[in-house]
Design an enzyme around this catalytic site. Sequence first.
Site, PDB file in Angstrom:
ATOM      1  N   ASP A 202       1.725  -5.624  -2.799  1.00  8.20           N
ATOM      2  CA  ASP A 202       3.111  -5.335  -3.156  1.00  8.20           C
ATOM      3  C   ASP A 202       3.973  -6.558  -2.835  1.00  8.20           C
ATOM      4  OD1 ASP A 202       5.642  -3.744  -3.549  1.00  8.20           O
ATOM      5  OD2 ASP A 202       4.221  -2.087  -3.527  1.00  8.20           O
ATOM      6  N   HIS A 276      10.836  -3.415  -2.129  1.00  7.54           N
ATOM      7  CA  HIS A 276       9.843  -2.547  -2.761  1.00  7.54           C
ATOM      8  C   HIS A 276       8.618  -2.335  -1.878  1.00  7.54           C
ATOM      9  CE1 HIS A 276       6.763  -1.520  -5.873  1.00  7.54           C
ATOM     10  NE2 HIS A 276       7.772  -0.953  -6.496  1.00  7.54           N
ATOM     11  N   SER A 637       6.144   3.913  -8.729  1.00  9.90           N
ATOM     12  CA  SER A 637       5.881   3.079  -7.540  1.00  9.90           C
ATOM     13  C   SER A 637       6.007   3.886  -6.264  1.00  9.90           C
ATOM     14  CB  SER A 637       6.864   1.908  -7.490  1.00  9.90           C
ATOM     15  OG  SER A 637       6.518   0.898  -8.387  1.00  9.90           O
TER      16      SER A 637
END
Length: 855
Positions: A202, A276, A637
């Site tokens: 990620d 994220h 996600s």
Amino acid sequence: MPSSTNTLDLIPFLDQCFGCNSKRVLQINSNWELDLVMMMMNAEHMFTVLVLFVFLIFAKSEVYIVTVEGDPVISYRGGIDGFEATAVESDEKLDVTSDSVTSYSQHLETRHDTLLESLFEDETYTKIYSYKHLINGFAVHMSPEQAETLRRAPGVKSVDRDWKVRKLTTHTPQFLGLPTGVWPTGGGFDRAGEDIVIGFVDSGIFPHHPSFQNTITEPYEPLPRYRGKCEIDLDTKRSFCNGKIVGAQHFAKAATVSGAFNPEIDFASPLDGDGHGSHTAAIAAGNNGIPVRVHGYEYGRASGMAPRARIAVYKALYRLFGGFVADVVAAIEQAVHDGVDILNLSVGPNSPPATTRTTFLNPFDAVLLSAVKTGVFVAQAAGNGGPFAKTLVSYSPWIASVAAAVDDRRYKNHLTLGDGKILPGIGMSPATHVDQKYTLVAANDVLLDSSGKSTTADCQRPEVLNKNMVKGNILLCGYSFNFVIGTASMAKVAETAKALGAVGFVLAVENASPGTKFDPVPVGVPGILITDVSKSTELIDYYNVSTSRDWTGRVKSFKAVGSIGNGLEPILHKSAPMVALFSARGPNIKDYSFRDADLLKPDILAPGSLIWASWSPNGTDEANYIGEHFAMISGTSMAAPHIAGIAALVKQKHPRWSPAAIKSALMTTTSTLDRAERPILAQQYSGSETMTFVQATPFDYGSGHVNPRAALDPGLIFDAGYEDYIGFLCTTPGLDSHEIRNYTHLPCNYTLGHPYNLNSPSITVSHLVRTQTVTRTVTNVNEEETYKITARMSPAVAIETRPQAMTLKPGASCKFTVSLTVRSVTGTYSFGEVLLKGNRGHKVRIPVVAMGYDR
């Protein structure tokens, strides 16, 4: 603000921008070539020509992923003098500490270097990575001409130009029943996921967040079996690891040579410059009971699905450009080398791979197949292209492809006007004082003389508004296109209102693109977003009628008043779960021509809308959460790490189960009903592109919504291993055995007859002619039990199962068949299910999907 699906509405725009740059470079290159020809006509410029020629080669260079002959470590069974066998059996962990693995790995890397050195001058290419454990190959930065030379070289199997990938909680543990139904079986929340390592490919992690701290009361013990590295923070000189975080590395070589990586923005370290990566890691494995505080208000306490699991960080995604497959493959290779148990990929390709004949065979999916062979369970986000068909970006049967659900929380608010009207809206804010109304003042009516109206209605710049006129009142702002593209934010409106002394603000949407979805945003002052255009019109009409002006349009007196309600508390709905609008839909595709595959995707549904989790305060991915430690965002996600964390809980209880067994347990125990015991709905567009709700199908949710408690005790599993997946590939139309062997290093000695005979916990026949019979094998993972088998299907297709009952002893396996017969050709898919109901209470359900044809 519009829904942040995080993988992303703006991606097509970014891709267009990159496309424009590419074309511009090509035009410049054409001009350079013309200049070179002219220079060559003059001998005195020969040296300049040589320099420019070399520069031209590099200007055209791109990253290529190359596979070569010879087995990688996990497949090598010996045969080369001086190198012992290193192959692992299906679901067997790779021992990278052994002398044989180390020696053979070095041998492969030397061969990669020797091949390149034999073909090209050193200064004309850059080898970026050697892939040795899961695939045998390397990533190299070179010109297209060199790539073509390499493609024709003996021993080279494939040369693929690198392509891009993109980034595809407080309440969800309770929503999923973890605290009462799952964590106690693993020793409580303080032991849930103990010693399981989840790897995250990620955007990195913010290691100082409380969700990732090594607790003082229950410190994490060392985990010798995990062999990951921990990079050092160059600013603090401290390790990124702390016991909870056991590995932290970054991969950016392909991004760097491609010119996309900016170390000042992207950080040449595992540090999350986006937010994220921290968010996904916390959803799966964040510590339990962490207070979620934003703007001074607490929105509950956050926990990961497996709060005692360890976190291994493999940063390969970056803020502005996403990532490159060469870096992602290197990260996955490293994660398997280091010994992760679970791999979370909230990442997917921008489009189906165009360089291979099928979506299932490319360097990205091939390396994941090898990861699964070593016993690693892989959860991948299904994609955010919904609600349209065939928008999935996760294709292969060895991957758990996760769709996103809306859970039972709804954040609502309201604005009460002086004329008694109550206008609904959203805004996670405190209320104005009870029983008191405040004057409404529009931003365009309180401008300082030097300001123009065109750029100030969205209230992003407090310095252009008259503080004396705003103070003590409610500021009325307009929702502009700047909010859509991210240059304006609701958080900034709140800052403007606070700076000017307003008691609150109203943001009114006067024009909305069809299908626009707005998410609530936490703000520190009373504030509301009126999303319904008709309600915004009512507000503006009331304001205009109540406001007196002189002949120039200047306001003489503000008489419109209102009050803002409390939006801090969520309302819990029974119409949950529901498939989120943005969640990618099936059917699954098998090639770049978007032809349907005999394999159901997505696999499973998990919460992915409005998920609270940790955030990197230096993250800039979400304008409304810059500087915050928590964010509430949406996307598949967010759904994938829910499954990764729950898979860790299953792995903890059943450490010897294969990835396929874990996936089966998750899928066969799902629910297709919501909390009100009605069929799950899916958010969809109506004809006018306004959002509506339709009954969901397996193309929306796969097998259904995850049920963690049931997954721990599924009764039966549908198991599969590496050879089964090879058999699936070998029976996929359009693939030849040579191409399959290029990626898998195995011949097609094992066939399933048809791809739909892969022993997966779902059945899909995309081209059903007359009658076709599908075979499945179940294995009992509990005590002896007798199962009755029933099936149902929509009328266009008849369904029959044999046998109708079976008794299995512990550990025993048994086959059954499902026969599908075309009754009528409708041109649409038919949906159904097979249910195996045990006399000890287990219920094992698999979805069935088929489309009938007359020939």
